[in-house]
Design a protein around this motif. Structure first.
Motif, PDB file in Angstrom:
ATOM      1  N   ASN A 140       5.776  40.574 -17.808  1.00  0.00           N
ATOM      2  CA  ASN A 140       5.354  39.309 -18.402  1.00  0.00           C
ATOM      3  C   ASN A 140       5.311  39.392 -19.922  1.00  0.00           C
ATOM      4  O   ASN A 140       5.717  38.455 -20.617  1.00  0.00           O
ATOM      5  CB  ASN A 140       3.981  38.921 -17.852  1.00  0.00           C
ATOM      6  N   ASP A 141       4.837  40.523 -20.428  1.00  0.00           N
ATOM      7  CA  ASP A 141       4.764  40.711 -21.876  1.00  0.00           C
ATOM      8  C   ASP A 141       6.152  40.664 -22.501  1.00  0.00           C
ATOM      9  O   ASP A 141       6.380  40.023 -23.533  1.00  0.00           O
ATOM     10  CB  ASP A 141       4.085  42.054 -22.169  1.00  0.00           C
ATOM     11  N   GLY A 160       7.526  30.465 -23.973  1.00  0.00           N
ATOM     12  CA  GLY A 160       7.389  31.873 -23.606  1.00  0.00           C
ATOM     13  C   GLY A 160       6.470  32.066 -22.420  1.00  0.00           C
ATOM     14  O   GLY A 160       6.735  32.876 -21.523  1.00  0.00           O
ATOM     15  N   PHE A 161       5.368  31.300 -22.394  1.00  0.00           N
ATOM     16  CA  PHE A 161       4.391  31.410 -21.309  1.00  0.00           C
ATOM     17  C   PHE A 161       5.019  31.001 -19.974  1.00  0.00           C
ATOM     18  O   PHE A 161       4.872  31.711 -18.966  1.00  0.00           O
ATOM     19  CB  PHE A 161       3.191  30.514 -21.627  1.00  0.00           C
ATOM     20  N   PHE A 221       7.673  32.530 -14.519  1.00  0.00           N
ATOM     21  CA  PHE A 221       8.695  32.533 -13.466  1.00  0.00           C
ATOM     22  C   PHE A 221       9.403  33.886 -13.378  1.00  0.00           C
ATOM     23  O   PHE A 221       9.678  34.388 -12.283  1.00  0.00           O
ATOM     24  CB  PHE A 221       9.709  31.414 -13.710  1.00  0.00           C
ATOM     25  N   SER A 222       9.670  34.491 -14.523  1.00  0.00           N
ATOM     26  CA  SER A 222      10.336  35.799 -14.519  1.00  0.00           C
ATOM     27  C   SER A 222       9.464  36.851 -13.855  1.00  0.00           C
ATOM     28  O   SER A 222       9.944  37.692 -13.089  1.00  0.00           O
ATOM     29  CB  SER A 222      10.657  36.228 -15.956  1.00  0.00           C
ATOM     30  N   PHE A 276      -1.135  36.353 -11.010  1.00  0.00           N
ATOM     31  CA  PHE A 276      -2.307  36.619 -11.845  1.00  0.00           C
ATOM     32  C   PHE A 276      -1.882  37.263 -13.167  1.00  0.00           C
ATOM     33  O   PHE A 276      -2.402  36.901 -14.234  1.00  0.00           O
ATOM     34  CB  PHE A 276      -3.277  37.550 -11.115  1.00  0.00           C
ATOM     35  N   ALA A 277      -0.936  38.191 -13.101  1.00  0.00           N
ATOM     36  CA  ALA A 277      -0.492  38.884 -14.315  1.00  0.00           C
ATOM     37  C   ALA A 277       0.103  37.932 -15.329  1.00  0.00           C
ATOM     38  O   ALA A 277      -0.002  38.154 -16.543  1.00  0.00           O
ATOM     39  CB  ALA A 277       0.528  39.964 -13.947  1.00  0.00           C
ATOM     40  N   SER A 278       0.727  36.845 -14.870  1.00  0.00           N
ATOM     41  CA  SER A 278       1.414  35.936 -15.790  1.00  0.00           C
ATOM     42  C   SER A 278       0.584  34.725 -16.186  1.00  0.00           C
ATOM     43  O   SER A 278       0.836  34.117 -17.230  1.00  0.00           O
ATOM     44  CB  SER A 278       2.735  35.465 -15.163  1.00  0.00           C
ATOM     45  N   LEU A 279      -0.420  34.351 -15.363  1.00  0.00           N
ATOM     46  CA  LEU A 279      -1.229  33.181 -15.683  1.00  0.00           C
ATOM     47  C   LEU A 279      -2.587  33.545 -16.291  1.00  0.00           C
ATOM     48  O   LEU A 279      -3.024  32.916 -17.257  1.00  0.00           O
ATOM     49  CB  LEU A 279      -1.454  32.334 -14.424  1.00  0.00           C
TER      50      LEU A 279
END
Length: 424
Positions: A215-216, A242-243, A248-249, A325-328
């Protein structure tokens, strides 16, 4: 030196705002000279892009090497990162309030770090290395009185702190005492949870950490090339493009990466210590989470994918939850760190990694992720753990084991599992 009470007033509340925070010296540029020369013709924006990219690949390669070396090396890595993150945060406090020359502040900070680590990792040894401890008489004493020893060690540091209080600096010293304990809560507690997740199976360690890393990276890439809409004032460079692109990625990555790891016993089996070989082992019969199953595709998605059913590992659904969770929510750990840095007028926690800042700059989201994974496992995954219970029973004295046996036997007879006439 003007003392604190005279500057703020003895009878007034502390009403200082952010503008009163002392300036912290800016970090030095730690970029290797060879990279500086190679990228000297580029603009600052693209120079930072290449430096971040090269160092990211180097760190990922090192991470894969440590995974190959096994669970013990991963635990050492987590412990090393914890110590370095703690050092970076404590150093900021020391630099900000350095002019007051607080007595014993740095020594006590490191002493409390040792005390808290002794407590947490002692608990881990008692839980996961019971058979090893049983064979070492000197360790049995330490484990039996572990919590009392831990409390006594902490109490010694507490008394030294009280004795070190200096007139006219009380408020500042208590501020730094709080600073130390909050830092311990953020670093030591969370790293302990990371290691506990690792014992559940390396997959519970790798998927969450890799999802945050993914995500980063993807949020940075999407933001770099397509970012136009600011996301949050705490981080001006973060964008909605970016967010969303990172979200999605990361979900796709978590689904695919979970599929790859779920096929290998090395990643899915709980990490256990074999006292006979003195090695960590990852051998087991994979649970149902890691056995392929057939699922019906939702009717709305069938025209899109062209399938009515799909064969996947159940863990892949958990992988989606972890990567979501990691991305949101994970990025809010980074936003929190950004607010902290803005409060003390610093760009990065340190200059350990060129283009990235300090270790804490790269792991600010990981600590939040560690807590979520631990809560997720205990809430939705972990069931009865017979092997761990058996290890704890083996540590008991023979008369205690006999008492447990009689109680269990009586319970099974009442349930009708055993016949009253059975003798054991």
């Amino acid at each position: 030196e003007a003392d604190l009470e005279e500057r703020l007033g003895l009878d007034e509340l502390d009403l200082r705002n952010d503008s009163d925070i002392p300036d912290v010296p800016p970090p030095t540029d730690s970029t290797p000279e060879i990279l500086k020369k190679a990228l000297s013709g580029l603009s600052a924006r693209w120079k930072n892009w290449w430096i971040r990219g090269i160092l990211t690949l180097a760190m990922i390669s090192g991470f894969f090497l440590i995974i190959y070396l096994g669970s013990f090396m991963l635990m050492l890595l987590v412990l090393s990162i914890q110590v370095k993150c703690y050092h970076e945060i404590i150093t900021i406090g020391y630099r900000v309030y350095h002019s007051y020359d607080l007595p014993w502040f740095r020594s006590l900070s490191w002493y409390f770090l040792l005390c808290v680590n002794y407590f947490f990792y002692g608990e881990t040894v008692a839980d996961y290395f019971a058979t090893f401890v049983q064979r070492r008489e000197q360790l049995q004493f330490l484990i039996r009185y572990h919590r009392f020893i831990s409390f006594a060690l902490y109490l010694a540091g507490f008394c030294v702190f009280v004795l070190s209080l200096v007139k006219k600096h009380y408020r500042l010293q208590f501020n730094m005492f709080s600073w130390t304990h909050v830092t311990l809560l953020i670093t030591v507690t969370q790293s302990h949870l990371v290691i506990q997740n690792l014992f559940e199976g390396m997959i519970w360690f790798l998927v969450p950490i890799s999802s945050v890393i993914c995500n980063d990276i993807t949020a940075y890439i999407f933001g770099f090339f397509f970012g136009k809409t600011p996301l949050i004032k705490l981080s001006p460079k973060k964008t909605w493009e970016g967010f969303i692109g990172g979200f999605f990625s990361t979900v796709v990555f978590g689904f695919i990466f979970s599929y790859f790891l779920a096929q290998h016993q090395y990643f899915v089996c709980p990490v256990e210590y074999n006292s006979e070989t003195n090695r960590f082992v990852t051998e087991c019969e994979p649970s149902e989470l890691f056995q392929m199953k057939k699922y019906a595709v939702p009717l709305l998605l069938q025209p899109v994918v062209g399938w009515e059913t799909v064969n996947i590992y159940p863990f892949q659904m958990h992988g989606i939850a972890l990567s979501t969770f990691a991305s949101l929510i994970g990025p809010f750990g980074g936003f929190f760190a950004s607010g902290f840095k803005r409060a003390f007028k610093i760009k990065d926690f340190a200059d350990t990694i060129p283009g990235h800042g300090g270790i804490m700059d790269r792991f600010d989201c990981q600590y939040l992720m560690a807590t979520f994974v631990h809560v997720y496992i205990t809430s939705f995954i972990r069931g009865p753990y017979p092997s761990k219970l058996l290890k704890q029973l083996l540590v008991l004295q023979p008369e205690q084991q006999l008492s447990v046996y009689k109680t269990l036997k009586s319970h099974l007879i009442e349930k009708g599992v055993l016949q009253p006439s059975l003798r054991g």
